[in-house]
Design an enzyme around this catalytic site. Sequence first.
Site, PDB file in Angstrom:
ATOM      1  N   SER A 245      76.388 -17.457  63.443  1.00  0.00           N
ATOM      2  CA  SER A 245      76.101 -16.349  64.635  1.00  0.00           C
ATOM      3  C   SER A 245      75.120 -15.127  63.787  1.00  0.00           C
ATOM      4  O   SER A 245      74.756 -14.273  64.424  1.00  0.00           O
ATOM      5  CB  SER A 245      77.092 -15.661  65.082  1.00  0.00           C
TER       6      SER A 245
ATOM      7  N   LYS B 107      82.727  -8.638  68.326  1.00  0.00           N
ATOM      8  CA  LYS B 107      81.617  -8.262  67.399  1.00  0.00           C
ATOM      9  C   LYS B 107      81.059  -6.830  67.757  1.00  0.00           C
ATOM     10  O   LYS B 107      80.510  -5.843  66.838  1.00  0.00           O
ATOM     11  CB  LYS B 107      80.612  -9.320  67.071  1.00  0.00           C
TER      12      LYS B 107
END
Length: 371
Positions: free
Chosen positions: A242, A287
């Site tokens: 990611s 996140k």
Amino acid sequence: MGWPSSNRYRWLQVLVILAVLAVLGWMIPVPYYVVAPGSAMPVAPMVKIQGVNPDEAGAFYLTTVSMKEGNVWNYLLAKYGADGELIAKQEILSPGENSREYFQRQEEIMRTSQDNAVIAAFHQAGKPVSVKLRGVKILRVVKGMPAEKVLKENDLIQAIDRQPVQTADQLMQALKSRRPGERVRLRVVRDGKLREETVTLTRLPVMPGKTQAGIGIVPVTDRLVKTRPVIRLNAGNIGGPSAGLMFSLEIVNRLTPGDLTKGYRVAGTGTISPDGRVGQIGGVEHKVVAAEREGATLFFVPKDIAPGDSNAKAAQATVRRLKLHIKVVPVATLQEAIRYLERLPQRRNTAFHQAETLTGRRDWHIITLFS
């Protein structure tokens, strides 16, 4: 006047029992991972380009989640409090995989993601990059599967039934039309020597309720990426795909004139393909919290395009629910992210710890506990 000795003894018993329960609560595992916001880490120190030094008024940040083995105590905290999210292990681990093997796989996926980021960024910047596909490397052989008898870790598969395969996707596609019980002939390189191996296909679960014929390996694409100038990436023990978008943005910023950061702290997440497409990831709601804690003002997130995509919606919902100040920016491609940054006004005061953010508040900085 002191307590009677019988009362002191009773209280001592209670304390001992509580201490034992506390220790057992930390020692007894549960079949869950506890997932929580991790950290937002500057990308610049992870990127080294020969003859090119970073010259940025702001910074790009990759974001992580903290994922811990569950025990009784953190299970209860996550289930009945606000300390993380519980995810069943079978939703994360591949069949026959343990936690150590999972994290090894994530580190390999990170290396593949870094290659993708380099390729996409060098193409975007118009710099020379060459890619040589060498075949399908076996990251792990699954115990009890047909491949265990004939294949080994780090073997390189180059063909199946004389048809060349250069990537893990090509290998999966080649097996997709096959049935369990069929035999396939593989051309394999082991320790620099070419050999032929025959494997009988078996039924493998690919998702809940769905199976496919396979040989029982964890495959990754093995390729050699060469660039001018030479580049080296080092993300330490961070795993997963990611960080691809944020690596690409840092590389493009080094290779092209100007400063894309414009003095801002720019965090984000998203996979990257070699042609610059940004893909969906997991844990986006954690996140964006990590990015906010680090004082980032912008958070790039994969745009929701296909049915079932939810990254942008989840990030925006988290911002609203927690009343965060960070701005979520959905993007579908590396070029789209670059164009957004190019349109930003230059930040007047670029001192990170004193400058005002886009929302008018002051930046703040917290050292996170998990990487």
